[in-house]
Design a protein around this motif. Structure first.
Motif, PDB file in Angstrom:
ATOM      1  N   PRO A 184       0.812  -1.222   0.000  1.00  0.00           N
ATOM      2  CA  PRO A 184       0.000   0.000   0.000  1.00  0.00           C
ATOM      3  C   PRO A 184       0.847   1.276   0.000  1.00  0.00           C
ATOM      4  O   PRO A 184       1.952   1.293   0.553  1.00  0.00           O
ATOM      5  N   SER A 185       0.309   2.325  -0.613  1.00  0.00           N
ATOM      6  CA  SER A 185       1.041   3.588  -0.655  1.00  0.00           C
ATOM      7  C   SER A 185       0.181   4.748  -0.138  1.00  0.00           C
ATOM      8  O   SER A 185       0.584   5.889  -0.195  1.00  0.00           O
ATOM      9  N   ARG A 186      -1.043   4.431   0.307  1.00  0.00           N
ATOM     10  CA  ARG A 186      -1.893   5.514   0.819  1.00  0.00           C
ATOM     11  C   ARG A 186      -2.461   5.086   2.168  1.00  0.00           C
ATOM     12  O   ARG A 186      -2.837   3.927   2.350  1.00  0.00           O
ATOM     13  N   VAL A 218      -7.982  14.983  10.742  1.00  0.00           N
ATOM     14  CA  VAL A 218      -7.993  14.002   9.656  1.00  0.00           C
ATOM     15  C   VAL A 218      -6.686  14.174   8.884  1.00  0.00           C
ATOM     16  O   VAL A 218      -6.325  15.304   8.527  1.00  0.00           O
ATOM     17  N   HIS A 219      -5.957  13.091   8.692  1.00  0.00           N
ATOM     18  CA  HIS A 219      -4.634  13.155   8.040  1.00  0.00           C
ATOM     19  C   HIS A 219      -4.567  12.064   6.983  1.00  0.00           C
ATOM     20  O   HIS A 219      -4.883  10.910   7.271  1.00  0.00           O
ATOM     21  N   LYS A 220      -4.158  12.451   5.774  1.00  0.00           N
ATOM     22  CA  LYS A 220      -4.040  11.464   4.690  1.00  0.00           C
ATOM     23  C   LYS A 220      -2.671  11.609   4.041  1.00  0.00           C
ATOM     24  O   LYS A 220      -2.189  12.732   3.857  1.00  0.00           O
ATOM     25  N   TYR A 221      -2.094  10.475   3.690  1.00  0.00           N
ATOM     26  CA  TYR A 221      -0.742  10.479   3.102  1.00  0.00           C
ATOM     27  C   TYR A 221      -0.712   9.596   1.869  1.00  0.00           C
ATOM     28  O   TYR A 221      -1.382   8.554   1.811  1.00  0.00           O
ATOM     29  N   GLU A 222       0.141  10.004   0.930  1.00  0.00           N
ATOM     30  CA  GLU A 222       0.308   9.247  -0.300  1.00  0.00           C
ATOM     31  C   GLU A 222       1.803   9.126  -0.580  1.00  0.00           C
ATOM     32  O   GLU A 222       2.505  10.145  -0.624  1.00  0.00           O
ATOM     33  N   GLY A 223       2.323   7.914  -0.716  1.00  0.00           N
ATOM     34  CA  GLY A 223       3.751   7.716  -0.999  1.00  0.00           C
ATOM     35  C   GLY A 223       4.294   6.542  -0.201  1.00  0.00           C
ATOM     36  O   GLY A 223       3.900   6.346   0.956  1.00  0.00           O
ATOM     37  N   PHE A 229      -7.701  11.805  -1.683  1.00  0.00           N
ATOM     38  CA  PHE A 229      -6.924  11.013  -2.643  1.00  0.00           C
ATOM     39  C   PHE A 229      -7.417  11.291  -4.063  1.00  0.00           C
ATOM     40  O   PHE A 229      -8.625  11.471  -4.286  1.00  0.00           O
ATOM     41  N   ALA A 230      -6.458  11.321  -4.993  1.00  0.00           N
ATOM     42  CA  ALA A 230      -6.817  11.593  -6.387  1.00  0.00           C
ATOM     43  C   ALA A 230      -7.815  10.536  -6.869  1.00  0.00           C
ATOM     44  O   ALA A 230      -8.780  10.842  -7.552  1.00  0.00           O
ATOM     45  N   ASP A 231      -7.565   9.289  -6.490  1.00  0.00           N
ATOM     46  CA  ASP A 231      -8.501   8.220  -6.812  1.00  0.00           C
ATOM     47  C   ASP A 231      -9.478   8.107  -5.641  1.00  0.00           C
ATOM     48  O   ASP A 231      -9.121   7.634  -4.560  1.00  0.00           O
ATOM     49  N   ARG A 232     -10.711   8.512  -5.860  1.00  0.00           N
ATOM     50  CA  ARG A 232     -11.699   8.529  -4.773  1.00  0.00           C
ATOM     51  C   ARG A 232     -11.846   7.147  -4.120  1.00  0.00           C
ATOM     52  O   ARG A 232     -12.056   7.021  -2.910  1.00  0.00           O
TER      53      ARG A 232
END
Ligand code: ADP
Ligand code: XUL
Length: 617
Positions: free
Chosen positions: A410-412, A430-435, A447-450
């Motif tokens: 996973p990356s998100r 609320v905290h979201k991370y991608e990478g 996220f870009a992809d809902r």
């Protein structure tokens, strides 16, 4: 004519209802009855079983006579339903944890002289020195929590000694507040029970206030789990007045260290008024969560994910691993050696001490609020925000993105702390991370992809449970099996993600109903103590015939033995059914799939991102 089969009774006195389960000797649930406080005892005016103090006080409580009247009414319902109460050979009760009941100096006399010609409640009007029972949702004892923490040194030291850091709902803080607010009524208190030992006392009605169960005592912030005795500094903080703890010790009484010890016979009031057998024995009661734990017979390294309004995770362990984030309790059905303050257990063989740990993902200590829990309501929030309030759409999104192989790391991830939560402490926002690299992963608003919103919250919650249960178990392998319960436990995608992330089977209790296998629909809590009643009876019968080995059979061993015998007696069609479980009583609803291996590499990454989210970075 064959003698009637022995029957067993489990009672569950929780926040909203008093429930009863009637069990056969082979642990089938034959019948259930309940009294719901709001509707069936409407004159108390409770909502959700409780009343509230003045606005902003944080006080949540229920009338002390509510469980007594509920018992009167429950017995009438059991009678009307025609239960064969004369065949009940043992009974045990569960009660909401932490909540304290205060007996007056008249209690013993009143309990010992109940008139079977009349209901119990009107005869016990003067048996209590406090007319309310503080509820576990109460949050009015912040000052007392600080005092208990200071007495032990720090939150870590308090957790190390008593299994939990200070919580407003825990009994120690509640007793201290009562002592301060109503010193005279406190002085007039002969004994203090937990709800479980209160119901046990009512069941015996022999004039003796029964001891607190050692597993339930762990929810008080007063029981030192290392020395297995009342904690002197904690008692001193609660007793106040220069730390004279003798009076408080005598109010608390002895602690029951053997969950299957006979603490009395069913009271004559029950025999004469409702036709119970005088042979019916009473075993110690325990907390409602420990009782639910017993209904699943959780073995070491197994866990329970209760995915209801909020999430609760229980983990069974052989070691004591306290931590301020969660609660450690003694196993509720073990034959522990007598403790310094506890009752002796004649003839019983001490077994290895066992524990269970409970992670409560909601801010119960600041009072319940629909926005508080980091559980189903956070999941529901994501569903409503991104998937038009539809679980099918939410599930389809998560299914599309689930890892398909171990390389699909996973990356998100996302942390949904809509209001402050307790695990981890001070979590908010609320905290979201991608990478894939935790240090450089980008912080994003959405996220870009809902579709990733659905999978990210599920994975994040399950990685949380994996990370912390592995720490509790002291092994990266984590849980060997996770039972699921609660509303979200019915969702197949949530169960499948749980199996992948936790890398273990996800299971439920099942039953053969004569035609097919299905999810066991009974009330887990009262059934759990029903099992305990069955266990206590087996041991007592063995003790009476002089069979010392059988008298100390372990709870898990007896239940497994009964289940094996029950399986052997099943018809061929039950065993050959496509969905027949491997083990009688337990079926897997999900097992780790091809993508499960992807999560091994994700745990450290997720932990680092949780630290970033906590730091607001
Ligand atoms: P409680 O915790 O009050 O006993 P439940 O165990 O019934 O309640 O759980 C209620 C929660 O279950 C709700 O908050 C809801 O979000 C969740 N729920 C119900 N059905 C589903 C489903 N199909 N998928 C996911 N969550 C669900
Ligand atoms: C557990 C808790 C609640 C009550 C519910 O710590 O406070 O789950 O036991 O009755």
């Amino acid at each position: 004519m064959a003698p009637p089969q022995p029957l067993f009774l489990g009672l569950d006195c929780s926040t909203q209802a008093l429930k009863a389960s009637l069990l056969s000797s082979d642990l089938r649930v034959l019948a259930e009855e309940e009294v719901r406080f709001d509707n069936d005892l409407a004159h108390f005016g409770t909502r959700g079983g409780v009343l509230h103090g003045p606005e902003g006080s944080g006080e949540v409580f229920s009338p002390v006579l509510q469980p007594v009247e509920a018992l009167d009414l429950l017995l009438e319902r059991i009678k009307a339903a025609g239960w064969d109460v004369d065949s009940i050979r043992a009974v045990s009760a569960a009660g909401q944890q932490h909540a304290t009941v205060y007996w007056s100096h008249e209690a013993s006399r009143l309990l010992g002289t109940l008139d079977p010609g009349a209901p119990m409640a009107p005869q016990l009007l003067r048996a209590f020195s406090r007319d309310i029972i503080p509820n576990w949702q109460d949050s009015s004892t912040g000052a007392e929590c600080a005092e208990i923490t200071a007495a032990l040194g720090s939150a870590e030291q308090l957790a190390d000694a008593t299994g939990s850091s200070a919580h407003t709902r825990f009994s120690g803080a509640q007793i201290a507040k009562f002592r301060k607010v109503s010193p005279e009524a406190y002085a007039d208190t002969a004994r203090i029970s937990l709800v479980s030992s209160m119901v046990t006392t009512l069941l015996c009605a022999d004039g003796d206030v029964k001891g607190i169960d050692e597993s339930d005592a762990c929810g008080m912030n007063l029981w030192d789990m290392r020395s297995r005795a009342w904690s002197e500094p904690a008692l001193a903080a609660v007793a106040g007045g220069g730390g004279d703890t003798a009076a408080l010790r005598s109010k608390l009484g002895l602690v029951e260290t053997d969950g299957g010890r006979v603490v009395g016979q069913i009271g004559q009031w029950f025999v004469k008024r409702y036709g119970f057998s005088p042979e019916c024995i009473v075993l110690p009661g325990t907390g409602d969560n420990p009782a639910t734990f017993l209904s699943l017979v959780l073995r070491e390294s197994e866990g329970l994910l209760s995915l209801g309004t909020s999430d609760v995770v229980m983990v069974s362990t052989a070691a004591y691993t306290p931590h301020p984030e969660y609660h450690a309790f003694f196993h509720p059905a073990q034959i522990a050696p007598p403790s310094k303050d506890g009752t002796a257990v004649a003839g019983a063989q001490a077994e290895q001490l066992r524990y269970f740990n409970m992670l409560v993902y909601k801010s119960a200590y600041v009072g319940w609020s629909p926005l508080t829990p980091d559980g189903s309501l956070a999941r529901e929030h994501v569903r409503d925000k991104y998937f038009a309030k539809c679980w099918d759409d939410f599930n389809a999104a998560a299914e599309r993105l689930r890892p398909k192989s171990a390389a699909d790391v996973p990356s998100r991830t996302a942390f949904w702390w809509l209001l402050p939560d307790i695990i981890p402490a001070n979590a908010h926002g609320v905290h979201k991370y991608e990478g894939r690299d935790a240090a450089s992963a980008g912080s994003v608003d959405a996220f870009a992809d809902r579709d990733a919103e659905a999978l990210a919250i599920l994975e994040s919650q399950m990685l949380n449970y994996r990370s912390r249960s592995s720490a509790i178990l002291g092994s990266p392998a984590g849980l060997s099996r996770a039972y699921v319960a609660g509303g979200a436990g019915k969702n197949p995608t949530i169960c499948a993600v749980a199996a992948d992330v936790l890398a273990c089977p996800v299971s439920k209790a099942v039953e053969w109903d004569g035609r097919q296998w299905g999810e066991a629909g009974w009330n887990a809590c009262s059934v759990g103590v029903g099992y305990k009643a069955r266990w206590g009876w087996e041991r007592e019968a063995a003790r009476q015939r002089g069979d010392g080995a059988r008298a100390s059979i372990g709870f898990d061993d007896l239940i497994a033995e009964i289940r094996r015998a029950r399986r052997a007696a099943l018809p061929a069609e039950a065993l050959s059914a496509a969905d027949a479980p491997d083990d009688e009583g337990v079926a897997n609803v999900a097992v780790p799939g091809p993508g499960a291996g992807a999560y091994d590499a994700a745990v450290g990454w997720w932990q680092a991102l949780e630290a970033r989210a906590l730091a607001g970075k």
